[in-house]
Design an enzyme around this catalytic site. Structure first.
Site, mmCIF file in Angstrom:
data_model
loop_
_atom_site.group_PDB
_atom_site.id
_atom_site.type_symbol
_atom_site.label_atom_id
_atom_site.label_comp_id
_atom_site.label_asym_id
_atom_site.label_seq_id
_atom_site.Cartn_x
_atom_site.Cartn_y
_atom_site.Cartn_z
ATOM 1 N N ARG A 162 0.764 -1.254 -0.205
ATOM 2 C CA ARG A 162 -0.009 0.159 0.210
ATOM 3 C C ARG A 162 1.500 1.635 0.203
ATOM 4 O O ARG A 162 0.567 2.576 0.925
ATOM 5 C CB ARG A 162 -1.056 -0.192 1.367
ATOM 6 C CG ARG A 162 -1.914 -1.137 1.554
ATOM 7 C CD ARG A 162 -2.789 -0.919 0.236
ATOM 8 N NE ARG A 162 -4.145 -1.867 -0.003
ATOM 9 C CZ ARG A 162 -4.102 -2.906 -0.159
ATOM 10 N NH1 ARG A 162 -3.494 -3.778 -0.391
ATOM 11 N NH2 ARG A 162 -5.355 -3.513 0.239
ATOM 12 N N SER A 237 -10.288 -0.955 3.842
ATOM 13 C CA SER A 237 -9.858 -1.281 4.576
ATOM 14 C C SER A 237 -9.602 0.013 4.832
ATOM 15 O O SER A 237 -8.869 1.117 4.460
ATOM 16 C CB SER A 237 -8.729 -1.555 4.679
ATOM 17 O OG SER A 237 -8.844 -2.641 4.167
ATOM 18 N N GLU A 333 -4.719 3.591 6.315
ATOM 19 C CA GLU A 333 -4.202 3.523 5.195
ATOM 20 C C GLU A 333 -5.508 4.798 4.031
ATOM 21 O O GLU A 333 -4.675 4.690 3.099
ATOM 22 C CB GLU A 333 -4.956 2.236 4.425
ATOM 23 C CG GLU A 333 -4.210 1.416 2.914
ATOM 24 C CD GLU A 333 -5.705 0.483 2.658
ATOM 25 O OE1 GLU A 333 -6.175 1.188 1.926
ATOM 26 O OE2 GLU A 333 -5.574 -0.381 2.682
#
Ligand code: EPU
Length: 337
Positions: A162, A237, A333
């Protein structure tokens, strides 16, 4: 190309948060983008793609430039592979479905991820055993400062879990305008390494899955765990799965032997944040119009009129409680604006 004032961003963020942009403009090609940047040199700017990975906690006191560049084309091919260039404003999932219709392999495990193509390299999106870096060749990006186009190779993007150069070294300097993917035309590398996919295929008694079968399995799994942003505001998420040194993890694991973990390298393990949050008692909890999804504790949701501040407060409460319980810090995130 009209510049709108005091524009509601509710429909432009998948959390469905009400926040206003001081100014808003949608650009449909690189020429329009260049001219907006040139003509508004002194304005503060905010670049908006699909709005699927951000939490708006305040109005945006800037010129919001919505990247709406459309189009995709094959730029090169050989007997085995095809190189497809896709413009940044295309919907990711529609693009994935198009590749599957052409029988081009590589993106099928990432079906149904919300957002637009141009933002996929920024956080190296991934799901069910595949990440964008596995098929990514290069992307073109325009500098905000002087409107030059630079092409970034895969190596230059510094992809990680990520992570990419666009979140770090060159943050807020470039606008990605198009991305090139290398996809297979034959001998597709079907990836069923993720247990849930095999389970779905077995349920349907599929022994030799096609790209479409994998995509359908992923869609079924995602729909069973993850809320559809069109029905329930969310940003996928909210947290990253924390990565710990094995030496640190071993001490924590002695105390919590039931804790799930995956090896990511010789020296590191990844802990599913969803497990930590569920154990901390948050799964399915609701606080006013904000809450934690009932099927996947990593996902925060907006039941209607939650504010960004309310969702942010829940995320902080989760981080603090997880840290108090397990001594593990979980990092957001999603970009908090
Ligand atoms: N788990 C729990 N409780 C929960 C959720 C998960 O105990 O509420 C445990 C599960 O038992 C499972 C493990 O955590 O053993 C992993 O769960 P899952 O397979 O749902 O995947 P994840 O690690 O929670 C990641 C990505 C997702 C991606 C899935 C599948 C991150 C931050 N998230 O989630 O990506 O779809 O794997 O590959 O890496 C996204 O980034 O928006 C996203 C949805």
């Amino acid at each position: 190309m009209e510049i709108l004032h005091n524009f509601s961003l509710k429909k432009h963020n998948t959390f469905g948060i009400e926040a206003k942009a001081k100014q808003f403009v949608a650009v449909q090609n690189a020429v329009e983008l260049k001219s907006v940047l040139e003509q508004n040199k002194s304005e503060k700017k905010f670049i908006l793609g699909g709005g699927s990975n951000m939490l708006l906690t305040q109005d945006i006191n800037a010129l919001v430039i919505h990247i709406d560049l459309k189009g995709k084309k094959i730029i090169k091919e050989d007997d085995d592979c095809v190189w497809v260039e896709c413009q940044a404003g295309e919907s990711w999932h529609e693009f994935v479905l198009w590749t599957i219709d052409q029988d081009f392999g590589g993106l099928e495990n990432m079906s149904l991820i919300p957002g637009n193509v141009g933002t996929t390299p920024v956080q190296n999106i991934g799901a069910y055993g595949t990440e964008i870096k596995d098929t990514f060749v290069s992307c073109d990006a325009m500098t905000i400062e002087n409107q030059q186009i630079k092409s970034f190779t895969k190596e230059e993007c510094h992809f990680g879990y990520r992570e990419s150069i666009f979140k770090n070294e060159v943050k807020d300097q470039y606008i990605i305008t198009s991305v090139v993917f290398k996809l297979t035309k034959r001998n597709h590398k079907i990836n069923t390494s993720y247990g849930d996919i095999l389970g779905e295929l077995e349920k349907k008694n599929i022994k030799n899955p096609t790209l479409k079968d994998i995509s359908n399995a992923v869609i079924t799994i995602r729909q069973s765990k993850l809320p559809d942003p069109k029905e329930l505001g969310n940003s996928g998420s909210f947290f990253k799965n924390p990565i710990l040194l094995k030496t640190d993890f071993e001490k924590i694991h002695q105390q919590f032997p039931e804790m799930k973990f995956y090896d990511v390298s010789e020296t590191e393990v990844k802990i599913p944040a969803g497990w930590l949050i569920e154990q901390a008692g948050f799964k399915g909890k609701r606080f006013g119009d904000a809450g934690i999804h009932k099927n996947q504790a990593l996902v925060l949701v907006n039941y209607g009129n939650a504010t960004g501040q309310e969702i942010l407060a829940i995320s902080k409460n989760i981080q603090d409680t997880v840290f108090k319980n397990f001594g593990i810090h979980i990092e957001a995130e999603v970009n908090v604006i």
